[in-house]
Design a protein around this motif. Structure first.
Motif, PDB file in Angstrom:
ATOM      1  N   ASN A   1       0.844  -1.175   0.000  1.00 52.11           N
ATOM      2  CA  ASN A   1       0.000   0.000   0.000  1.00 52.11           C
ATOM      3  C   ASN A   1       0.891   1.239   0.000  1.00 52.11           C
ATOM      4  N   ASP A   2       0.783   2.034  -1.055  1.00 52.95           N
ATOM      5  CA  ASP A   2       1.626   3.225  -1.198  1.00 52.95           C
ATOM      6  C   ASP A   2       1.481   4.192  -0.028  1.00 52.95           C
ATOM      7  N   ALA A   3       0.252   4.448   0.370  1.00 51.66           N
ATOM      8  CA  ALA A   3       0.008   5.400   1.466  1.00 51.66           C
ATOM      9  C   ALA A   3       0.631   4.901   2.772  1.00 51.66           C
ATOM     10  N   ALA A   4       0.508   3.611   3.031  1.00 50.27           N
ATOM     11  CA  ALA A   4       1.081   3.049   4.262  1.00 50.27           C
ATOM     12  C   ALA A   4       2.605   3.139   4.242  1.00 50.27           C
ATOM     13  N   LEU A   5       3.205   2.893   3.096  1.00 53.58           N
ATOM     14  CA  LEU A   5       4.663   2.981   2.993  1.00 53.58           C
ATOM     15  C   LEU A   5       5.143   4.419   3.181  1.00 53.58           C
ATOM     16  N   ARG A   6       4.424   5.365   2.623  1.00 46.19           N
ATOM     17  CA  ARG A   6       4.780   6.777   2.814  1.00 46.19           C
ATOM     18  C   ARG A   6       4.649   7.172   4.288  1.00 46.19           C
ATOM     19  N   GLN A   7       3.580   6.680   4.917  1.00 43.40           N
ATOM     20  CA  GLN A   7       3.373   6.987   6.331  1.00 43.40           C
ATOM     21  C   GLN A   7       4.495   6.392   7.175  1.00 43.40           C
ATOM     22  N   LEU A   8       4.895   5.175   6.853  1.00 39.87           N
ATOM     23  CA  LEU A   8       5.994   4.540   7.577  1.00 39.87           C
ATOM     24  C   LEU A   8       7.285   5.326   7.397  1.00 39.87           C
ATOM     25  N   ALA A   9       7.533   5.815   6.189  1.00 35.69           N
ATOM     26  CA  ALA A   9       8.718   6.648   5.945  1.00 35.69           C
ATOM     27  C   ALA A   9       8.667   7.902   6.815  1.00 35.69           C
ATOM     28  N   LEU A  27      13.234  -2.425   0.849  1.00 33.79           N
ATOM     29  CA  LEU A  27      11.974  -3.139   0.629  1.00 33.79           C
ATOM     30  C   LEU A  27      11.224  -2.560  -0.572  1.00 33.79           C
ATOM     31  N   VAL A  28      11.148  -1.245  -0.632  1.00 33.18           N
ATOM     32  CA  VAL A  28      10.429  -0.578  -1.727  1.00 33.18           C
ATOM     33  C   VAL A  28      11.125  -0.840  -3.061  1.00 33.18           C
ATOM     34  N   GLN A  29      12.458  -0.853  -3.077  1.00 31.83           N
ATOM     35  CA  GLN A  29      13.190  -1.112  -4.317  1.00 31.83           C
ATOM     36  C   GLN A  29      12.902  -2.514  -4.852  1.00 31.83           C
ATOM     37  N   GLN A  30      12.625  -3.447  -3.961  1.00 35.21           N
ATOM     38  CA  GLN A  30      12.369  -4.830  -4.363  1.00 35.21           C
ATOM     39  C   GLN A  30      10.903  -5.088  -4.709  1.00 35.21           C
ATOM     40  N   SER A  31      10.062  -4.112  -4.469  1.00 38.49           N
ATOM     41  CA  SER A  31       8.630  -4.303  -4.682  1.00 38.49           C
ATOM     42  C   SER A  31       8.190  -3.691  -6.009  1.00 38.49           C
ATOM     43  N   THR A  32       6.905  -3.776  -6.249  1.00 38.43           N
ATOM     44  CA  THR A  32       6.353  -3.227  -7.487  1.00 38.43           C
ATOM     45  C   THR A  32       5.563  -1.947  -7.237  1.00 38.43           C
ATOM     46  N   VAL A  33       5.813  -1.292  -6.096  1.00 31.21           N
ATOM     47  CA  VAL A  33       5.077  -0.058  -5.809  1.00 31.21           C
ATOM     48  C   VAL A  33       5.513   1.050  -6.761  1.00 31.21           C
ATOM     49  N   SER A  36       7.180   6.831  -7.227  1.00 30.07           N
ATOM     50  CA  SER A  36       7.074   8.008  -6.370  1.00 30.07           C
ATOM     51  C   SER A  36       7.243   7.639  -4.889  1.00 30.07           C
ATOM     52  N   VAL A  37       6.864   6.438  -4.515  1.00 26.03           N
ATOM     53  CA  VAL A  37       7.045   5.998  -3.120  1.00 26.03           C
ATOM     54  C   VAL A  37       8.535   5.900  -2.810  1.00 26.03           C
ATOM     55  N   LEU A  38       9.304   5.333  -3.715  1.00 26.72           N
ATOM     56  CA  LEU A  38      10.750   5.226  -3.520  1.00 26.72           C
ATOM     57  C   LEU A  38      11.375   6.615  -3.419  1.00 26.72           C
ATOM     58  N   LEU A  39      10.974   7.513  -4.314  1.00 28.14           N
ATOM     59  CA  LEU A  39      11.523   8.872  -4.264  1.00 28.14           C
ATOM     60  C   LEU A  39      11.208   9.548  -2.937  1.00 28.14           C
ATOM     61  N   TYR A  40       9.987   9.352  -2.447  1.00 28.23           N
ATOM     62  CA  TYR A  40       9.601   9.960  -1.173  1.00 28.23           C
ATOM     63  C   TYR A  40      10.460   9.411  -0.034  1.00 28.23           C
ATOM     64  N   CYS A  41      10.631   8.107   0.006  1.00 29.45           N
ATOM     65  CA  CYS A  41      11.440   7.495   1.060  1.00 29.45           C
ATOM     66  C   CYS A  41      12.889   7.983   0.999  1.00 29.45           C
ATOM     67  N   GLN A  42      13.438   8.026  -0.207  1.00 32.67           N
ATOM     68  CA  GLN A  42      14.814   8.496  -0.376  1.00 32.67           C
ATOM     69  C   GLN A  42      14.940   9.970   0.017  1.00 32.67           C
ATOM     70  N   MET A  43      13.960  10.755  -0.357  1.00 29.37           N
ATOM     71  CA  MET A  43      13.972  12.176  -0.028  1.00 29.37           C
ATOM     72  C   MET A  43      13.947  12.373   1.483  1.00 29.37           C
ATOM     73  N   ARG A  44      13.107  11.611   2.173  1.00 31.74           N
ATOM     74  CA  ARG A  44      13.045  11.700   3.632  1.00 31.74           C
ATOM     75  C   ARG A  44      14.390  11.359   4.260  1.00 31.74           C
ATOM     76  N   LEU A  45      15.034  10.320   3.746  1.00 26.93           N
ATOM     77  CA  LEU A  45      16.326   9.904   4.282  1.00 26.93           C
ATOM     78  C   LEU A  45      17.387  10.981   4.052  1.00 26.93           C
ATOM     79  N   MET A  46      17.427  11.538   2.861  1.00 28.20           N
ATOM     80  CA  MET A  46      18.418  12.579   2.565  1.00 28.20           C
ATOM     81  C   MET A  46      18.185  13.811   3.437  1.00 28.20           C
ATOM     82  N   TYR A  47      16.941  14.170   3.643  1.00 30.41           N
ATOM     83  CA  TYR A  47      16.637  15.314   4.507  1.00 30.41           C
ATOM     84  C   TYR A  47      17.088  15.014   5.932  1.00 30.41           C
ATOM     85  N   LEU A  48      16.787  13.824   6.412  1.00 32.93           N
ATOM     86  CA  LEU A  48      17.171  13.426   7.766  1.00 32.93           C
ATOM     87  C   LEU A  48      18.683  13.468   7.947  1.00 32.93           C
TER      88      LEU A  48
END
Length: 167
Positions: A1-9, A27-33, A36-48
């Motif tokens: 679920n894209d929304a759940a993954l974004r929320q977890l990020a 996990l996201v890189q290995q999935s078929t989501v 944009s979910v991957l970009l969001y997760c990566q963006m959060r990590l870079m900001y952090l």
């Protein structure tokens, strides 16, 4: 679920959990989501991590893919602000504000950028709007007090600071 993954990020990012974000990205890189979910997760990590230039690059790419995502523009604006690129920060946050005009968090971010870029009157207006929607929001109360102090209204600023809830 894209929304759940974004929320977890977001949860991992707010907790400062880089390791959790890294595992989520794997996990996201290995999935078929959606990409944009991957970009969001990566963006959060870079900001952090404080890698704001990289966060901006990811955010611009993400905004192109998902131009109606408020969170992307918020984080993009915050990334630009961290780089003291206030015109770009303001543009991203204004885009966020157009998408969510009654979101107090967005209004606080716009006010914060206005304050940092030397426009305390505009900042006070945005913080006041946020307080109209959420009267006890500490970030809005503190921001309004800072904006008033910068305009020389120290008595009113002190009164507002007294309204800030204790942690």
């Amino acid at each position: 679920n894209d929304a759940a993954l974004r929320q977890l990020a977001s949860v991992y990012a707010h907790a400062g959990n880089e390791e959790g974000l890294e595992r989520l990205i794997e996990l996201v890189q290995q999935s078929t989501v959606d990409r944009s979910v991957l970009l969001y997760c990566q963006m959060r990590l870079m900001y952090l991590r404080g890698e704001f230039e990289r966060a901006v690059q990811l955010g611009e790419e993400h905004a192109a893919l998902e131009p109606s995502n408020v969170n992307v523009y918020n984080l993009l604006g915050s990334s630009y602000a961290a780089l003291a690129r206030y015109d770009r920060a303001r543009s991203a946050l204004e885009a966020s504000l157009r998408l969510a005009p009654t979101d107090p968090g967005v209004l606080v971010n716009v006010g914060t950028v206005a304050l940092r870029s030397g426009n305390p009157a505009a900042a006070a207006e945005r913080f006041s709007e946020a307080l109209f929607l959420s009267p006890t929001l500490p970030a809005a109360l503190n921001g309004l007090a800072d904006a008033l102090e910068q305009q020389g209204d120290t008595a009113r600023a002190a009164g507002i600071r007294r309204r800030v809830p204790s942690p």
